[in-house]
Design an enzyme around this catalytic site. Structure first.
Site, mmCIF file in Angstrom:
data_model
loop_
_atom_site.group_PDB
_atom_site.id
_atom_site.type_symbol
_atom_site.label_atom_id
_atom_site.label_comp_id
_atom_site.label_asym_id
_atom_site.label_seq_id
_atom_site.Cartn_x
_atom_site.Cartn_y
_atom_site.Cartn_z
ATOM 1 C CG ASP A 359 0.366 9.777 0.195
ATOM 2 O OD1 ASP A 359 -0.268 10.505 0.958
ATOM 3 O OD2 ASP A 359 0.722 9.061 0.821
ATOM 4 C CG PHE A 511 -1.971 -5.491 -4.275
ATOM 5 C CD1 PHE A 511 -2.677 -4.832 -5.133
ATOM 6 C CD2 PHE A 511 -0.711 -4.020 -4.247
ATOM 7 C CE1 PHE A 511 -2.894 -3.626 -6.086
ATOM 8 C CE2 PHE A 511 -1.599 -2.828 -4.513
ATOM 9 C CZ PHE A 511 -1.784 -2.596 -5.717
#
Length: 640
Positions: A359, A511
């Site tokens: 990532d 979130f």
């Protein structure tokens, strides 16, 4: 132990458990005392290479096939097996010692006799466990109390989900209000928890206090959990254990230990089969030259034994010794300190990597965000024009005329006031819609009372689960609107003139990876206005904000510059609208079945026709030497 089932857990009373729960023991071993030798031998002889030499050695017990002393076959085979067994035993002992260290860690438990010490392996469902700062959470727990005055704590979850960002956790409101932690044993309350599962990002449960008038019911979600294998990063917390042992989220997400075999071993095994096939062909040819006379089938076996040295057993010894030396060199390499070799059977696989999957955030980048761009649609501000934003914010709090309607403002300043009010509203929204907590430190001591009382800037640091949010709050501080205080239910901002603005936090919608947005509902204590602020990714916010003709284009432009873009919006609510929403929201959160769907439906009823305020762009700088490293990997034939 039975199937995984939901459970009702009484606080501090493990004896009231409805079913039998597993012991809180971590076990990462591949074998036990009885299965070690059979399993190791099976793992060795299930491959043709070792089975071939075993059959050769066994054939020497038949007098008609014996070609020499037995030790010429059994000693090399025994040496290979001895090396393998010793290597597996050493790794198993190391794994046992690591497990023993984890299971023997001491924790404090609240009981009717006061605070007592208990090993991690002795923790049961229903126990009230105290976890200190920088201490590992020993079991899956519900967060009840914290020593932090802001009423929350942060967890480091890198050993659970691999993410370096800290996660914000909130205690049960009812238990956090109790005067002392010992009062948890005096109330009659319980937790209803869903059945154990592998989802580390969601949880459904309820907290009930029966001795209240009326009884108290609170919904529990992922924000109220402390999963095992995480580490408390701030304060001291108290939690009630709901899952132990094999029911832990971390254990359920871990596959069973298995014997690992490298690609090189498989290739050697395949080559051995090919060579054995060649031996059979040669043996048949030799017997055919003798016209298959006499007991020709025994001659074939004898020729196989005579030519068996074509497959050298010493190859296996060399491979095993080489792997052990290679593993030792990796562990002792001064350039990679702290490296632990957990499987010495596959170290050579490091030299056969052809693809590198990674990532970006925190791996290729520093995970340290820097605010770069503020875009209002008609005007954009970069790093070289932030002084203009600062002047707009300053004028918003120093010029009384900024509150006048546009029709009463002087004509010459009408445009300037409009831009100023838009900038001010955008900065205010960014300063409010987040989960950042300011913490005051002095000489290494956190939450210094005097520093917090006067909001000393030199003692303040920001804690958050995302560096994106910290960068946004630091930017609002740089332009004049500073976050100086926050707890579970309120927030304080300081204006450029030193005035403190107080806001009550009514609701927070954190979130999630599914929603890709977060929101907050606050009430301005000075005006009583209720406002719903939201920020999120452009792909989801485009359908939430009012129609505009610039959002998609500007998001694309900022993304091409390498910036991480967030869309910020707001919506004003009347008291009646909020009360109606709160009633539906609380009811949905108390639901046990399909809670996430019901809660999302209620929240989506607010997420319509929101006013688009601005776009923010932050930059996550690359790690040192990322570019040359990727070039070296590409030159080495590794695709990344």
């Amino acid at each position: 132990m039975g199937d995984f089932r939901p459970r009702t857990v009484w606080l501090g009373h493990p004896e009231k458990r409805e079913q039998r729960y597993p012991r809180n023991v971590i076990n990462n071993q591949k074998y036990n005392f009885f299965t070690f030798l059979p399993a190791v031998l099976f793992n060795q002889f299930k491959y043709f290479f070792n089975l071939y030499f075993l059959l050769l050695a066994c054939s020497q017990f038949i007098n008609e096939l014996r070609l020499g002393p037995l030790y010429t076959y059994w000693v090399p085979l025994g040496l290979v097996l001895a090396i393998t067994i010793i290597r597996e035993a050493v790794e198993e002992i190391r794994c046992y010692l690591r497990d023993k260290e984890v299971n023997s860690q001491i924790y404090s438990k609240l009981s009717t006799r006061g605070t007592v010490k208990v090993k991690s392996s002795g923790i049961q469902v229903g126990d009230l466990i105290i976890v200190e700062k920088n201490q590992r959470v020993p079991a899956d727990m519900i967060f009840l109390r914290t020593s932090e005055r802001n009423g929350s704590c942060f967890l480091r979850t890198d050993q659970l989900d691999g993410e370096t960002d800290w996660k914000l956790r909130l205690p049960v409101a009812c238990t956090q209000r109790l005067p002392t932690a010992a009062d948890l044993l005096q109330i009659r309350s319980y937790v209803y928890a869903e059945e154990p599962n592998i989802d580390i990002h969601n949880f459904v449960g309820t907290f009930t206090r029966e001795d209240g008038d009326p009884p108290v019911n609170e919904s529990l979600s992922i924000e109220n959990t402390l999963w095992a294998s995480t580490v408390v990063a701030s304060g001291t917390v108290v939690g009630v254990v709901i899952y132990t042992g094999r029911e832990l989220r971390s254990v359920m997400n871990t596959s069973n230990p298995r014997h690992k075999v490298g690609l090189f071993d498989l290739e050697v095994n395949c080559l051995t089969k090919i060579l054995f096939g060649a031996l059979v062909v040669v043996s048949l040819v030799m017997v055919a030259l003798q016209h298959f006379t006499g007991r020709w089938y025994l001659q074939i076996i004898r020729f196989l034994l005579l030519f068996s040295n074509i497959v050298p057993i010493s190859l296996r010894v060399n491979l095993d010794m080489g792997k052990m030396v290679f593993s030792w060199m990796i562990k002792k390499d001064s350039k990679i300190p702290g490296t632990v070799v957990r499987a010495s059977t596959i170290p050579e696989q490091l030299g056969r990597i052809s693809y590198l999957l990674t990532d970006k955030t925190g791996t290729l980048t520093l995970n340290e965000m820097v605010f770069r761009r503020l875009h209002l649609g008609t005007v954009a501000y970069g790093m070289d024009s932030m002084d203009e934003v600062q002047s707009h914010v300053f004028s918003a709090y120093t010029q009384p005329s900024h509150d006048l309607p546009a029709s009463r403002a002087p004509a010459a300043t009408k445009v300037r006031k409009t831009i100023s009010s838009r900038v001010h509203e955008a900065v205010k929204a960014i300063a409010l819609v987040h989960n950042v907590t300011p913490v005051y430190e002095a000489n290494g001591v956190t939450d210094q009372a005097e520093a917090e009382q006067h909001y000393e800037d030199t003692c303040r640091v920001y804690q958050a689960s995302s560096p994106d949010e910290v960068s946004l709050v630091q930017w609002t501080e740089s332009v004049g609107l500073t976050l100086v205080g926050r707890d579970h239910s309120s927030m304080q901002l300081r204006t450029p003139t030193g005035q403190i603005l107080n806001f009550t936090i009514l609701q927070i919608f954190p979130f999630t990876y599914e929603s890709k947005r977060m929101g907050i509902i606050v009430r301005d204590e000075s005006t009583g206005e209720i406002t719903f602020y939201m920020k999120g990714a452009d792909v989801v916010m485009a359908g939430i904000v009012q129609y505009n003709d610039w959002l998609e284009e500007e998001c694309g432009n900022m993304a091409r510059e390498g910036l991480r873009v967030l869309v910020v919006s707001k919506k004003s609510l009347t008291e009646e609208q909020y009360q109606d929403f709160e009633a539906r929201y609380v009811q949905a959160k108390l639901s046990v079945h399909d809670r996430s769907l019901k809660v999302a439906t209620v929240i989506e009823s607010l997420e319509m026709e929101m006013e688009l305020l601005c776009l923010t762009g932050v930059e996550d700088q690359l790690q040192t030497d990322v570019r040359p490293t990727l070039e070296i990997l590409r030159n080495a034939g590794i695709r990344s």
